[in-house]
Design a protein around this motif. Sequence first.
Motif, PDB file in Angstrom:
ATOM      1  N   PHE A  40     -27.291  13.873  76.134  1.00  0.00           N
ATOM      2  CA  PHE A  40     -28.447  13.033  75.810  1.00  0.00           C
ATOM      3  C   PHE A  40     -28.457  11.740  76.621  1.00  0.00           C
TER       4      PHE A  40
ATOM      5  N   LEU B   9     -26.928   8.480  67.904  1.00  0.00           N
ATOM      6  CA  LEU B   9     -27.385   8.907  66.587  1.00  0.00           C
ATOM      7  C   LEU B   9     -27.723  10.396  66.582  1.00  0.00           C
ATOM      8  N   ALA B  10     -28.503  10.827  67.571  1.00  0.00           N
ATOM      9  CA  ALA B  10     -28.905  12.236  67.649  1.00  0.00           C
ATOM     10  C   ALA B  10     -27.691  13.146  67.788  1.00  0.00           C
TER      11      ALA B  10
ATOM     12  N   VAL C 150     -25.721  13.234  64.355  1.00  0.00           N
ATOM     13  CA  VAL C 150     -26.424  13.958  63.289  1.00  0.00           C
ATOM     14  C   VAL C 150     -26.471  15.456  63.582  1.00  0.00           C
ATOM     15  N   LEU C 151     -26.707  15.831  64.835  1.00  0.00           N
ATOM     16  CA  LEU C 151     -26.766  17.251  65.187  1.00  0.00           C
ATOM     17  C   LEU C 151     -25.388  17.924  65.118  1.00  0.00           C
TER      18      LEU C 151
ATOM     19  N   ILE D 200     -34.084   7.354  64.128  1.00  0.00           N
ATOM     20  CA  ILE D 200     -34.766   7.013  65.384  1.00  0.00           C
ATOM     21  C   ILE D 200     -35.940   6.079  65.124  1.00  0.00           C
TER      22      ILE D 200
ATOM     23  N   TYR E 126     -23.571  13.809  73.096  1.00  0.00           N
ATOM     24  CA  TYR E 126     -23.805  12.423  73.516  1.00  0.00           C
ATOM     25  C   TYR E 126     -23.893  12.315  75.038  1.00  0.00           C
TER      26      TYR E 126
ATOM     27  N   LEU F 179     -32.576  12.333  61.478  1.00  0.00           N
ATOM     28  CA  LEU F 179     -33.021  12.056  62.847  1.00  0.00           C
ATOM     29  C   LEU F 179     -34.301  11.225  62.845  1.00  0.00           C
TER      30      LEU F 179
ATOM     31  N   THR G 242     -30.625  17.240  58.448  1.00  0.00           N
ATOM     32  CA  THR G 242     -30.453  16.801  59.842  1.00  0.00           C
ATOM     33  C   THR G 242     -31.740  16.212  60.393  1.00  0.00           C
ATOM     34  N   ILE G 243     -32.837  16.932  60.223  1.00  0.00           N
ATOM     35  CA  ILE G 243     -34.132  16.471  60.737  1.00  0.00           C
ATOM     36  C   ILE G 243     -34.567  15.189  60.036  1.00  0.00           C
TER      37      ILE G 243
ATOM     38  N   MET H 299     -29.986   5.715  70.403  1.00  0.00           N
ATOM     39  CA  MET H 299     -30.653   6.926  69.913  1.00  0.00           C
ATOM     40  C   MET H 299     -29.861   8.178  70.292  1.00  0.00           C
ATOM     41  N   SER H 300     -29.275   8.176  71.492  1.00  0.00           N
ATOM     42  CA  SER H 300     -28.481   9.321  71.945  1.00  0.00           C
ATOM     43  C   SER H 300     -27.263   9.519  71.051  1.00  0.00           C
TER      44      SER H 300
END
Length: 204
Positions: A31, A112-113, A116-117, A134, A28, A130, A126-127, A109-110
Amino acid sequence: MSEITTQQAKQQADKKVIKFIVMLFILYIVFSQGNIFMNSMMSPGGKYYNAYLADHFNYIQGLKNAIIIPAIWLIKLFGFYAIHNEQDVMVVNGPLLRISYSCLGLGVMSFLAAFVLAFPTSWKETIKMLVVGIAGIYFLNICRIAGLGILFGAFRSQHKYFEYHHEIFNVLVYIIIFVMLYIWIKKNTTAASKSKFSSYNGNH
């Protein structure tokens, strides 16, 4: 196959939780702060402004355009006449909306990414999350900008009551994201448990 004791299982679970929290925090920061730093590099007058990057790799402006243009289409769809430049949406006889960095939803978005990652699951899941997450934030942001333009265009006197639309949008999006993540985590945790159970039975 030897059985794993309850204590060992708890220790492994604790390690996974700690690893997840650490990864979430690190990702986090990378990003969110990375986007802020890049915004400074690509904004004239920014502390780290770089003309070459601003001219060739300005994804911040690209995201602004990707939000502004569909928002303009939606505003016009409701019968209003609207024009725009690189950072403003103007509804004729209505509001002027400036789309700044804070309007882009990159902070959400940061998060969330990073979440999830950091969460331990397959790359496929994961993808998928994402992309869905997003895209959802992006769509909601377009609706917010268009909604403000339409609302203020129809009820210009109400503008003063929506000074905190950034905060309202962030709270709304975080609620939606948390619901999505809860469903996603539950699905993946259940799938992982079933997989482990099947593997255990297959070895007996």
